[in-house]
Scaffold this active site. Structure first.
Site, PDB file in Angstrom:
ATOM      1  N   ASP A  43      72.415  10.335  19.628  1.00 51.48           N
ATOM      2  CA  ASP A  43      73.090   9.941  18.389  1.00 51.48           C
ATOM      3  C   ASP A  43      73.817  11.135  17.799  1.00 51.48           C
ATOM      4  OD1 ASP A  43      73.759   8.530  16.115  1.00 51.48           O
ATOM      5  OD2 ASP A  43      71.835   8.863  15.119  1.00 51.48           O
ATOM      6  N   HIS A  79      63.524   7.767  18.092  1.00 51.80           N
ATOM      7  CA  HIS A  79      64.526   8.671  17.543  1.00 51.80           C
ATOM      8  C   HIS A  79      64.114   8.986  16.100  1.00 51.80           C
ATOM      9  CE1 HIS A  79      68.609  10.260  17.291  1.00 51.80           C
ATOM     10  NE2 HIS A  79      68.696   9.719  16.101  1.00 51.80           N
ATOM     11  N   HIS A 117      72.214  16.012  13.003  1.00 55.22           N
ATOM     12  CA  HIS A 117      73.391  15.139  13.089  1.00 55.22           C
ATOM     13  C   HIS A 117      73.601  14.168  11.926  1.00 55.22           C
ATOM     14  CE1 HIS A 117      70.491  12.625  15.530  1.00 55.22           C
ATOM     15  NE2 HIS A 117      70.942  11.731  14.683  1.00 55.22           N
ATOM     16  N   ASP A 121      65.163  10.792  13.090  1.00 53.61           N
ATOM     17  CA  ASP A 121      66.204  11.573  12.427  1.00 53.61           C
ATOM     18  C   ASP A 121      65.522  12.611  11.542  1.00 53.61           C
ATOM     19  OD1 ASP A 121      68.767  10.550  13.293  1.00 53.61           O
ATOM     20  OD2 ASP A 121      68.136   8.652  12.405  1.00 53.61           O
TER      21      ASP A 121
HETATM   22 ZN   LIG Z   1      70.172   9.770  14.478  1.00 57.41          ZN
END
Ligand SMILES: [Zn+2]
Length: 1101
Positions: free
Chosen positions: A393, A281, A606, A283
């Site tokens: 997420d 993941h 996000h 970000d």
């Molecule tokens: Zn995240």
């Protein structure tokens, strides 16, 4: 030998917990390293000498630079000799290290040869010609040297050291600008591979002895086997390792050293319990800026390519087309390698969206564009559309996601965040999720409750045991790999999974974990085993995340820019689209518009839009990006409008109404700097109200059937009167009484003869004056995650701000107003203009509301500012909140813990509390948090969280507007339209009369909204992608229409003859054809389901 009838030496039964505790000594060594396995981990080890380092200097503005390998002239930089103990830093700086590897001949014979590098920071190893080979980080400190570099002679390598860890440079939740990273290891190592493999064997067996349930024979056999291995191991003889491994095979089987372990199945039906897929993941920004993410991508993915080479069973998925686009820009050679691994099913793009976006705040069109841009980019690069929305997420799940998925070709959804709920446990793992309109998607939430599992024994067990509806389809996904800052799976995880599977094959009890499978395989498996999903339970409507409720409000400026950016792109696409069809000379700015959308969508990531990034992300990247977007969009709108005739007099002035309904009694502010031509015309004729600054003129406008009239006088004039310290703002249709302290103590609807404000004292409203526009300061001390969270207990500790001072500002029939000033503290204050417009015609009262325009200086700590209105609407059990393309209803009570959890909720342009015959809406122009409980409506305004950005929302720049809008009847189209009118202003760029903006009209059902008009993506002058080129040049308009209130509705799209409509199709939101519609006398009949989002493609001749 038979059973001995005489017992000479007694034997004890081992004490389980003592034996269990002892197991770690075998692989960790502790104080007995020389007597245990670690003694044999290495065969040789030597330090890498000749390390040279160059620190990349800041640019001329003192900002960190991150140059690419290819852009550096390594011959000209200043190299410094470094060695163990060298400190790289401070935070965020970049160093390039080079060294020449000279492998001794005896090392070359060994199977396991690796470079070990340890700084605690992130790094990326390159070969001599600038090809990235693999990343280093805290989680990955060794590089197994591949065949092509296992040779004699000196070989040059480069290493890019980024001075940040996987999670940026935080310390205690705050960024630390002064962090250093010490080089503690730079070694060339020959491994004893047998010892390393036994290490993993023993790890999984000892996990079995610890974690298998009591009462199972497998648990005790595993414990006994570990003891046997320890007893057979001889610290004086490395050959004893072979015997140890032989023992381990009793429970792990004999296939664990290759991918063949996954070809053996413990059950005849070849059942798979756990589908394991690698991911990392990344970000797109969070505790690091976008600029660092661009490097995290190449670091993470290069590493995964290497693992895919080493482990044939390995499958990795990566989401977010923005990240692929960055890779294409900065490291096209890696994208090429990814495409090779894509063809062998080992590296799979997934998710379909531009970024893994927030779904609370972006508007409906933005959510569609996430996919329109993402899917098209993916189709162009990889030749397929994603069928799954990958969103592990995110901080809440809009009730329209299933429908938006379905209209962009997505029928599957994956998320995990819901396991963070801090009040109620979500009851399902695999289920159908139904949207407002009835559309559904198949959802799975990985039962291990993480998308960054370390592939431990326990993760595999939890992927089955924590599945909440095993009775339906008893299979779960295990998403393993380091994440949040990227990284991804490690070799260790692959080794552990082989052994977990070996255990399942040999002794059972362990869920059967399978590799070599894809996310698609998993969902297909679910469908096959659930009668195509029909057997699965259904969850209807919003999936509310019971956490992170502060993210609807934190970092107010990015949210305001987002609202303005969405409006700007709406107006730009409509105006540029229509002008481009009418005027051949005008070149549609397709690339510019696409670039602006990419920036807007990027900022919906996000952590970015919710406000949970470090300050650097906002101040250095996001604010400048969105400010530039607004400026560019305004410039492009002006460019297009230049093709239209200019008015020579005030009478000729036409403002652009970008929606197809009439708008009356609308106050338009014309600023000297922003609209100089219009300002001059008005000034010349002395039209409108001159505002205090002298540089703004406010005019009252009606826009009926596309024709603008500037109202010089009105039938229901506004006025303000002062009496006994109270102020009365009235236009004879609506009257507001305002206390000397700025509280609206009465709001009276003269038409329906109803009082709207409840002035009964309660413990939430009691002050000297009870009423609306009451500012409230709540104590805001969440347990954790300050930028993210606001907690229930906040509601119990608050102060009503009761020190307002009011004065008359303007007393004019077009608009009258008072100014209220509140002091919050010695540093913070609120200036609010409360205004009411005069009304030209009573036929349409959509703009007849009491408006509040606030400017706030905000320098507080851990306080949450809200404004509240106690209303005379007492009994509705639910309230209405606008969401993307629809309405989410939520309870106004606290009956159950599920209701209590929704003490703060997200909404868009309005929220509404209505009885069957009357209601009150609160409109806003850039706010997203709020709540309605009982008769009290609260709009959330500003927070002051201190981590991870201690400057978040601090400043004198806050400006926002909201309004209270009473209306007859239940929630209806008047509120929907008022919400649009309040946000999408008539465009104050003067044009003379033109029919252009009347060329598409929507007639019929009043709840139908023509929310967007744009050019077709595949049009000859719009399309940016090779794969979508059409044989014959296309020219089209795409119209988005939705049903806004929850009732099937029909209407008519009416096209002006000048458009030369050829044919009309209903399409999906990717603009791919569905059914062709009959064009009858220039119009097309349409009918929509309740809350349906429909797209129509209009081909033009
Ligand atoms: Zn995240």
């Amino acid at each position: 030998m038979g059973y001995d009838s005489f017992n000479r030496q007694p034997r004890f039964k081992p004490i389980d917990h003592l034996y269990e505790s002892r197991l770690r000594q075998f692989t960790d060594g502790g104080r007995y390293v020389d007597l245990n396995l670690p003694k044999f981990y290495d065969v040789y080890r030597q330090e890498i000498g000749n390390l040279k380092s160059w620190k990349v200097p800041d640019n001329e503005h003192g900002k960190t630079q991150r140059p690419l390998w290819k852009d550096i002239n390594f011959d000209e930089v200043h190299w410094e000799n470094i060695g163990i103990g060298y400190r790289f830093g401070p935070s965020w700086k970049t160093f390039w290290v080079k060294f020449e590897l000279d492998i001794p001949e005896e090392f070359l014979q060994s199977e396991g040869l690796e470079i070990q590098w340890e700084t605690g920071s992130e790094g990326l190893l390159y070969n001599a010609v600038g090809l990235p080979l693999q990343a280093f980080s805290n989680e990955r400190q060794s590089f197994r040297i591949p065949k092509e570099y296992r040779k004699l002679g000196k070989q040059l390598f480069y290493l890019e050291v980024a001075c940040n860890g996987m999670f940026g440079n935080g310390s205690d939740g705050f960024p630390d600008p002064n962090k250093y990273f010490r080089l503690s290891r730079a070694h060339l190592v020959v491994l004893n591979m047998d010892a390393r493999r036994l290490y993993y064997d023993f790890w999984i067996l000892s996990d079995g002895s610890r974690e298998f349930q009591g009462g199972t024979w497998q648990k005790y056999q595993a414990a006994d086997l570990c003891t046997q291995i320890m007893n057979v191991f001889d610290s004086q003889d490395s050959e004893s390792i072979k015997a140890c491994r032989e023992l381990a095979r009793k429970m792990l089987g004999n296939k664990i050293d290759t991918e063949e372990v996954y070809d053996v199945f413990p059950h005849q039906d070849k059942r798979i319990d756990v589908f394991a897929v690698g991911n990392c993941h990344i970000d797109t920004a969070w505790e690091w800026p976008f600029a660092e993410t661009k490097r995290k991508i190449v670091r993470s993915w290069t590493t995964q390519l290497k693992i895919a080479d080493e482990y044939p069973e390995y499958v990795f998925v990566a989401s977010q087309m923005q990240q692929f686009k960055w890779l294409k820009q900065y490291h096209p050679e890696i994208l090429t390698r990814i495409k090779e691994k894509f063809t062998t099913n080992q590296f799979l793009p997934i998710g379909g969206s531009w970024v893994e976006n927030d779904t609370n705040v972006p508007n409906g069109e933005s959510l569609i564009r996430q996919f329109l841009l993402g899917q098209r980019f993916q189709m162009n690069e990889f030749g397929f559309y994603s069928n799954i929305f990958w969103l592990p997420d995110t901080f809440g799940y809009s009730s329209q996601i299933p429908q938006i998925c379905q209209i962009v070709g997505v029928s599957r959804f994956l998320t995990q965040k819901l396991s963070w709920n801090n009040i109620n446990t979500f009851p399902l793992t695999t289920f159908n999720w139904k949207a407002l309109d009835g559309s559904q998607v198949l959802v799975h939430m990985p039962p291990a409750n993480t998308y960054t599992a370390s592939a431990h024994f326990g993760d595999v067990m939890r992927s089955s045991h924590q599945h909440k509806n095993l009775r339906d389809v008893p299979a779960g996904l295990l998403l393993y790999g380091h994440g949040d800052g990227g990284g991804g799976p490690t070799e260790e995880m692959l080794e552990k999974l082989r052994r977990c599977r070996g255990l399942a094959n040999t002794v059972g009890l362990m869920p059967t974990v399978q590799l070599g499978v894809t996310i698609d395989d998993f969902y297909e498996h679910v469908l096959e085993n659930s009668n195509q999903g029909q057997k699965l339970p259904t969850w209807t409507g919003e999936i509310y995340l019971e956490f992170h409720r502060g993210t609807y409000t934190t970092q107010a400026l990015v949210k305001k820019y987002m609202r303005q950016g969405e409006i700007a792109l709406h107006d730009l696409e409509l105006i540029a689209g229509l002008v481009s069809i009418k005027f051949d000379k005008y070149k549609y700015p397709a690339k510019e518009i696409n670039d602006l959308w990419e920036d807007l969508l990027l900022c919906q990531f996000h952590d970015v839009l919710p406000g949970s990034c470090i300050g650097e992300v906002y101040y250095d990247e996001v604010h400048p990006m969105l400010e530039s977007l607004l400026k560019k969009a305004a410039g492009l709108i002006q460019d297009a409008l230049r093709y239209l005739r200019k008015p020579k007099s005030v009478k000729e002035v036409q403002l652009v109404n970008t929606f197809p309904w009439d708008r009356t009694n609308e106050i338009v502010h014309v600023h000297k700097q922003e609209s100089p031509e219009l300002f001059q015309l008005l000034e010349g004729q002395n039209v409108g109200i001159v505002q205090n600054d002298g540089a703004t003129r406010s005019i009252s406008v009606n826009s009926i059937n596309g024709e603008t009239t500037i109202n010089n006088s009105v039938d229901y004039p506004a006025s303000v009167q002062e009496k006994d310290g109270f102020f009365v703002l009235s236009n004879k249709l609506l009257s507001a009484k305002i206390s000397p302290t700025g509280i609206v103590t009465s709001l009276y609807d003269e038409v329906n003869q109803r009082e709207i404000i409840d002035s009964t004292p309660t413990d939430q409203t009691s002050s000297e004056f009870i009423g609306g526009n009451q500012f409230v300061l709540f104590d805001d001390e969440p347990l954790n995650w300050p930028a993210w969270d606001t907690e229930l207990h906040s509601l119990e500790k608050f102060k009503l701000l009761n020190n307002g001072e009011s004065q008359v500002l303007v007393n004019d029939e077009l608009e009258s107003s008072i100014l209220v000033t509140h002091r919050i503290s010695s540093q913070s204050s609120i200036h609010t203009v409360i205004s009411l417009a005069g009304v030209k015609t009573k036929d349409n009262l959509e703009n007849n509301f009491l408006k509040f325009s606030s400017k706030v200086s905000w320098h507080e700590n851990n306080l949450f500012l809200k404004v509240q209105f106690p209303t005379t609407i007492f009994t509705p059990p639910t309230a209405n909140y606008e969401t993307q393309f629809g309405i989410t209803t939520r309870p106004t009570h606290y009956n159950t813990t599920w209701d209590v959890a929704k003490f703060e909720v997200a909404h868009h342009k309005f929220m509404d509390l209505s009885e069957f015959n009357y209601g009150v809406s609160i409109l806003n122009n850039c706010k997203y948090g709020g709540a309605i409980h009982g008769n009290l409506m609260r709009l959330s305004l500003l927070r002051s969280a201190k981590a991870p950005d201690d400057r978040a929302d601090m400043g004198d720049y806050h400006e926002f507007e909201y309004a209270i809008y009473p209306h007859a009847g239940n929630l209806g189209e008047s509120t929907v339209r008022a919400g649009y009118n309040f946000n999408y202003k008539l465009i104050a760029e003067p044009i003379a009369h033109t029919d252009l903006f009347k060329s598409v009209k929507l007639e019929g059902g009043k709840s139908l909204v023509l929310s967007h008009i744009k050019r077709g993506e595949n049009d000859y002058d719009v399309n940016q992608f090779e794969v979508f080129k059409t044989d014959t040049p296309e020219k089209s308009l795409v119209l988005r229409v939705y049903e806004s209130l929850g009732g099937s509705s029909s209407g008519k799209l009416v096209f002006d003859k000048s458009l030369k409509v050829d044919s009309v199709f209903k399409t999906c939101a990717l603009e791919i054809h569905g059914e062709q519609l009959r064009v009858d006398d220039g119009s097309v009949d349409i009918s929509l389901r309740s809350f349906e989002i429909a797209t129509y493609k209009v081909y033009l001749k």
